[in-house]
Design a protein around this motif. Structure first.
Motif, PDB file in Angstrom:
ATOM      1  N   LEU A 108       0.823  -1.207   0.000  1.00  0.00           N
ATOM      2  CA  LEU A 108       0.000   0.000   0.000  1.00  0.00           C
ATOM      3  C   LEU A 108       0.857   1.257   0.000  1.00  0.00           C
ATOM      4  CD1 LEU A 108      -2.814  -0.982   2.541  1.00  0.00           C
ATOM      5  CD2 LEU A 108      -2.998  -0.850   0.057  1.00  0.00           C
ATOM      6  N   TYR A 109       1.846   1.268   0.859  1.00  0.00           N
ATOM      7  CA  TYR A 109       2.714   2.441   0.957  1.00  0.00           C
ATOM      8  C   TYR A 109       3.451   2.668  -0.359  1.00  0.00           C
ATOM      9  CZ  TYR A 109       6.515   5.492   2.410  1.00  0.00           C
ATOM     10  OH  TYR A 109       7.404   6.535   2.502  1.00  0.00           O
ATOM     11  N   SER A 110       4.040   1.594  -0.903  1.00  0.00           N
ATOM     12  CA  SER A 110       4.801   1.720  -2.141  1.00  0.00           C
ATOM     13  C   SER A 110       3.901   2.056  -3.321  1.00  0.00           C
ATOM     14  CB  SER A 110       5.556   0.410  -2.408  1.00  0.00           C
ATOM     15  OG  SER A 110       6.309   0.506  -3.600  1.00  0.00           O
ATOM     16  N   GLY A 111       2.703   1.459  -3.356  1.00  0.00           N
ATOM     17  CA  GLY A 111       1.787   1.731  -4.462  1.00  0.00           C
ATOM     18  C   GLY A 111       1.356   3.174  -4.510  1.00  0.00           C
ATOM     19  N   TYR A 112       0.975   3.738  -3.361  1.00  0.00           N
ATOM     20  CA  TYR A 112       0.581   5.149  -3.331  1.00  0.00           C
ATOM     21  C   TYR A 112       1.762   6.052  -3.671  1.00  0.00           C
ATOM     22  CZ  TYR A 112      -4.167   4.607  -1.530  1.00  0.00           C
ATOM     23  OH  TYR A 112      -5.502   4.317  -1.411  1.00  0.00           O
ATOM     24  N   HIS A 113       2.939   5.667  -3.204  1.00  0.00           N
ATOM     25  CA  HIS A 113       4.133   6.481  -3.468  1.00  0.00           C
ATOM     26  C   HIS A 113       4.463   6.493  -4.956  1.00  0.00           C
ATOM     27  CE1 HIS A 113       7.959   8.409  -2.643  1.00  0.00           C
ATOM     28  NE2 HIS A 113       8.544   7.487  -3.410  1.00  0.00           N
ATOM     29  N   ARG A 114       4.404   5.330  -5.607  1.00  0.00           N
ATOM     30  CA  ARG A 114       4.731   5.242  -7.031  1.00  0.00           C
ATOM     31  C   ARG A 114       3.673   5.924  -7.892  1.00  0.00           C
ATOM     32  NH1 ARG A 114       5.181  -0.599  -8.811  1.00  0.00           N
ATOM     33  NH2 ARG A 114       5.551   0.475 -10.803  1.00  0.00           N
ATOM     34  N   ALA A 115       2.420   5.848  -7.456  1.00  0.00           N
ATOM     35  CA  ALA A 115       1.341   6.437  -8.256  1.00  0.00           C
ATOM     36  C   ALA A 115       1.326   7.957  -8.171  1.00  0.00           C
ATOM     37  CB  ALA A 115      -0.008   5.887  -7.789  1.00  0.00           C
ATOM     38  N   PHE A 116       1.858   8.504  -7.082  1.00  0.00           N
ATOM     39  CA  PHE A 116       1.730   9.942  -6.856  1.00  0.00           C
ATOM     40  C   PHE A 116       2.380  10.765  -7.962  1.00  0.00           C
ATOM     41  CE2 PHE A 116       3.298  13.980  -5.171  1.00  0.00           C
ATOM     42  CZ  PHE A 116       2.110  14.549  -4.759  1.00  0.00           C
ATOM     43  N   SER A 117       3.563  10.369  -8.427  1.00  0.00           N
ATOM     44  CA  SER A 117       4.261  11.170  -9.434  1.00  0.00           C
ATOM     45  C   SER A 117       3.458  11.261 -10.729  1.00  0.00           C
ATOM     46  CB  SER A 117       5.650  10.585  -9.717  1.00  0.00           C
ATOM     47  OG  SER A 117       5.546   9.252 -10.188  1.00  0.00           O
ATOM     48  N   ALA A 118       2.856  10.132 -11.152  1.00  0.00           N
ATOM     49  CA  ALA A 118       2.054  10.152 -12.381  1.00  0.00           C
ATOM     50  C   ALA A 118       0.795  10.999 -12.189  1.00  0.00           C
ATOM     51  CB  ALA A 118       1.683   8.733 -12.780  1.00  0.00           C
ATOM     52  N   ILE A 119       0.155  10.855 -11.024  1.00  0.00           N
ATOM     53  CA  ILE A 119      -1.050  11.648 -10.739  1.00  0.00           C
ATOM     54  C   ILE A 119      -0.704  13.128 -10.663  1.00  0.00           C
ATOM     55  CG2 ILE A 119      -2.862  12.092  -9.037  1.00  0.00           C
ATOM     56  CD1 ILE A 119      -2.652   9.131  -8.245  1.00  0.00           C
ATOM     57  N   PHE A 120       0.393  13.431 -10.013  1.00  0.00           N
ATOM     58  CA  PHE A 120       0.818  14.822  -9.857  1.00  0.00           C
ATOM     59  C   PHE A 120       1.066  15.472 -11.208  1.00  0.00           C
ATOM     60  CE2 PHE A 120       4.132  18.041  -9.428  1.00  0.00           C
ATOM     61  CZ  PHE A 120       3.573  18.871  -8.469  1.00  0.00           C
ATOM     62  N   ASP A 121       1.789  14.777 -12.091  1.00  0.00           N
ATOM     63  CA  ASP A 121       2.100  15.340 -13.408  1.00  0.00           C
ATOM     64  C   ASP A 121       0.831  15.599 -14.215  1.00  0.00           C
ATOM     65  OD1 ASP A 121       4.756  15.206 -12.789  1.00  0.00           O
ATOM     66  OD2 ASP A 121       5.126  13.331 -13.863  1.00  0.00           O
ATOM     67  N   GLY A 122      -0.093  14.626 -14.216  1.00  0.00           N
ATOM     68  CA  GLY A 122      -1.326  14.783 -14.990  1.00  0.00           C
ATOM     69  C   GLY A 122      -2.205  15.895 -14.465  1.00  0.00           C
ATOM     70  N   ASN A 123      -2.369  15.948 -13.161  1.00  0.00           N
ATOM     71  CA  ASN A 123      -3.229  16.977 -12.568  1.00  0.00           C
ATOM     72  C   ASN A 123      -2.607  18.359 -12.657  1.00  0.00           C
ATOM     73  OD1 ASN A 123      -5.717  15.691 -11.403  1.00  0.00           O
ATOM     74  ND2 ASN A 123      -4.180  14.421 -10.448  1.00  0.00           N
ATOM     75  N   LEU A 124      -1.291  18.443 -12.477  1.00  0.00           N
ATOM     76  CA  LEU A 124      -0.627  19.737 -12.568  1.00  0.00           C
ATOM     77  C   LEU A 124      -0.773  20.311 -13.977  1.00  0.00           C
ATOM     78  CD1 LEU A 124       1.099  21.915 -11.242  1.00  0.00           C
ATOM     79  CD2 LEU A 124       3.136  20.627 -11.935  1.00  0.00           C
ATOM     80  N   THR A 125      -0.625  19.447 -14.989  1.00  0.00           N
ATOM     81  CA  THR A 125      -0.812  19.903 -16.367  1.00  0.00           C
ATOM     82  C   THR A 125      -2.227  20.429 -16.574  1.00  0.00           C
ATOM     83  OG1 THR A 125       0.783  18.256 -17.155  1.00  0.00           O
ATOM     84  CG2 THR A 125      -0.691  19.227 -18.787  1.00  0.00           C
ATOM     85  N   GLY A 126      -3.214  19.688 -16.056  1.00  0.00           N
ATOM     86  CA  GLY A 126      -4.600  20.139 -16.175  1.00  0.00           C
ATOM     87  C   GLY A 126      -4.859  21.446 -15.456  1.00  0.00           C
ATOM     88  N   ILE A 127      -4.251  21.637 -14.279  1.00  0.00           N
ATOM     89  CA  ILE A 127      -4.419  22.883 -13.532  1.00  0.00           C
ATOM     90  C   ILE A 127      -3.830  24.059 -14.299  1.00  0.00           C
ATOM     91  CG2 ILE A 127      -3.687  24.117 -11.454  1.00  0.00           C
ATOM     92  CD1 ILE A 127      -3.984  21.478  -9.932  1.00  0.00           C
ATOM     93  N   LEU A 128      -2.664  23.849 -14.905  1.00  0.00           N
ATOM     94  CA  LEU A 128      -2.039  24.918 -15.690  1.00  0.00           C
ATOM     95  C   LEU A 128      -2.909  25.293 -16.884  1.00  0.00           C
ATOM     96  CD1 LEU A 128       1.708  23.784 -15.637  1.00  0.00           C
ATOM     97  CD2 LEU A 128       0.653  25.661 -14.371  1.00  0.00           C
ATOM     98  N   VAL A 129      -3.496  24.289 -17.556  1.00  0.00           N
ATOM     99  CA  VAL A 129      -4.386  24.568 -18.683  1.00  0.00           C
ATOM    100  C   VAL A 129      -5.611  25.347 -18.212  1.00  0.00           C
ATOM    101  CG1 VAL A 129      -5.927  23.506 -20.376  1.00  0.00           C
ATOM    102  CG2 VAL A 129      -3.624  22.600 -20.058  1.00  0.00           C
ATOM    103  N   SER A 130      -6.171  24.956 -17.071  1.00  0.00           N
ATOM    104  CA  SER A 130      -7.354  25.647 -16.560  1.00  0.00           C
ATOM    105  C   SER A 130      -7.025  27.087 -16.180  1.00  0.00           C
ATOM    106  CB  SER A 130      -7.934  24.896 -15.363  1.00  0.00           C
ATOM    107  OG  SER A 130      -7.034  24.879 -14.275  1.00  0.00           O
ATOM    108  N   ILE A 131      -5.823  27.327 -15.659  1.00  0.00           N
ATOM    109  CA  ILE A 131      -5.415  28.692 -15.320  1.00  0.00           C
ATOM    110  C   ILE A 131      -5.317  29.553 -16.576  1.00  0.00           C
ATOM    111  CG2 ILE A 131      -3.475  30.070 -14.483  1.00  0.00           C
ATOM    112  CD1 ILE A 131      -2.996  27.954 -12.360  1.00  0.00           C
TER     113      ILE A 131
END
Length: 474
Positions: free
Chosen positions: A368-391
């Motif tokens: 669980l710990y490793s899965g959430y840790h590994r997934a965070f970078s991909a989620i962060f990149d995708g959401n950050l890109t979307g936030i920048l587009v929305s801005i």
């Protein structure tokens, strides 16, 4: 996260549940016919004209006139006054100084059956009639409307300029604001005669914009040089507003309609109902899909997705005290649906990472710990890109009355100005808030809830997380 305790799941779940309920229903109290709102619910959301129906019109100075900012401010005040005279209270008005445009939007009024939008828009753009009259007497015309009855002293053509002025009290440091008037040669003699007459009787000179009295100062001196001031309990804003209204009656240009569109409220309501039904069905199918495919992780994901949707609706309705409500449009609803889709994607990425860790034979806590840790970078990149587009969307297509658009348009997006596409701002706003809520709900809250559930012996089965071997937590 390894130290998350069992009660955490119930605490987070209760917070999400209470937050969702308060977002949907709001918090109100009623005493007799008086209703006081403490927390806004979905019923308080302001709907855009593409849903509620209404008029969207853009005015520009007729001909080749290059209006100044002061003249555009004055023209806007005239339009606001005329909107009020037509009993249109829920309107939005924006100024684009760069393109010399005035953008006006207002929804259909409840119960309207004979409203003529073309005639209403024509009246908004007509040149204002400014008059200075003796006294404040009124009468009624053949339609029963109130009109001024006093003798005309000056017209807008006699006023060269109205502006604000202030004097500071050295003892208290307070500034006393006044409205100053500079008259043309045509108005000096007429104003001298009127003030000479009214000064003796301590009379008033009322100021009218069309058939609306905007001020009625008392005559306290005889004015012979064409320079007068209006004093009172003015703030800078109220003094500037009066000066703008006076200037609007002396504008050297008329306004022409360069863009005009209406939408039927029936069409808007039909689109809203269709999108709401489609959204609810889609959310239900997503919940079933996530639970079937990811079992316990799917249950947690479904709870956080509901919290994510509640967060977006709360941001639109004004649930959060630090930000005002915004108008929800059909593209705004599309932004909600898109951000939910990205929230589902984030949960799928997390679920697959946890599955991979379990298949490697790792213990439940470690997986669980490793899965959430590994997934965070991909989620962060995708959401950050979307936030920048929305801005970018909010900055490029926002309107100055929005707090976020003010921030963006007065920093890196100042060159865009106001546009007639405010509905695009709604899309960017809901998308941005949805992606932010995805971080809060889909990443942080989901991790807390999952790690907490893994403390219970009945939930320490790998099959509940996509694995296939029964193990105990660390």
């Amino acid at each position: 996260m390894r130290k998350v305790k069992k009660p955490v799941f119930f605490i987070v779940f209760a917070v999400i549940a209470l937050f969702t309920l308060s977002t949907i229903f709001g918090v109100h109290s009623q005493y007799g016919d008086i209703v006081k709102t403490y927390v806004h619910g979905v019923g308080d959301i302001r709907l855009g004209i593409d849903i509620q129906g209404g008029v969207d019109v853009t005015f520009e100075p007729a001909g080749d006139v290059d209006a100044t900012e002061e003249q555009m401010d004055a023209a806007l005040e005239t339009i606001k006054l005329r909107l009020a005279n037509q009993n249109i209270s829920d309107s939005e008005t924006y100024l684009d100084y760069k393109s010399n445009r005035i953008i006006v939007r207002y929804p259909w009024q409840a119960g309207e059956t004979d409203f003529n939008p073309e005639q209403a828009v024509k009246e908004l753009g007509e040149t204002a009639e400014l008059t200075f009259r003796k006294g404040t007497d009124t009468s009624t015309d053949e339609n029963g409307d109130t009109i001024p009855a006093g003798d005309i002293v000056l017209t807008g053509a006699d006023v060269a300029q109205a502006s604000t002025g202030g004097s500071k009290d050295d003892a208290t440091g307070e500034i006393t604001w006044v409205v100053t008037l500079d008259l043309n040669d045509s108005g000096k003699e007429k104003f001298y005669e009127a003030t000479s007459e009214l000064y003796q009787s301590k009379g008033q000179i009322s100021i009218w914009m069309d058939n609306t009295m905007i001020s009625a100062p008392s005559v306290s001196a005889v004015i012979s040089d064409g320079k007068a001031s209006i004093s009172g309990n003015f703030t800078y804003e109220s003094a500037k507003e009066l000066a703008d209204k006076i200037n609007s009656g002396a504008l050297p240009f008329s306004l022409e309609t360069t863009s005009f569109k209406t939408i039927s409220p029936t069409m808007g309501e039909g689109a809203l109902n269709a999108m709401v039904i489609a959204g609810l069905i889609t959310l239900l199918l997503i919940v079933v899909y996530m639970i079937v495919l990811y079992r316990l992780l799917g249950v947690v994901a479904s709870i956080t997705l509901i919290g994510q949707v509640a967060g977006m609706l709360a941001a639109v309705s004004g649930w959060f005290g630090f930000m005002s409500s915004t108008t929800l449009t059909i593209p705004g609803i599309a932004g909600i649906i898109l951000s939910v889709g990205m929230g589902v994607d984030a949960n799928i990425i997390t679920g697959e990472r946890i599955r991979e860790e379990l298949r490697k034979g790792k213990t439940l806590d470690t997986a669980l710990y490793s899965g959430y840790h590994r997934a965070f970078s991909a989620i962060f990149d995708g959401n950050l890109t979307g936030i920048l587009v929305s801005i970018v969307l909010m900055g490029a297509f926002g309107v100055p009355s929005s707090i976020w658009a003010k921030i963006f348009n007065h920093t890196i997006f100042w060159f865009f100005g106001a546009t007639t596409e405010g509905v695009i701002y709604s899309f960017g706003f809901t998308l941005m808030t949805g992606l932010i809520m995805n971080f809060i709900m889909g990443v942080f809250a989901a991790r807390l809830m999952t790690m907490s559930l893994s403390r219970f012996k009945c939930f320490q089965n790998k099959k509940l997380y996509g694995g296939g071997i029964d193990v105990k937590a660390d």
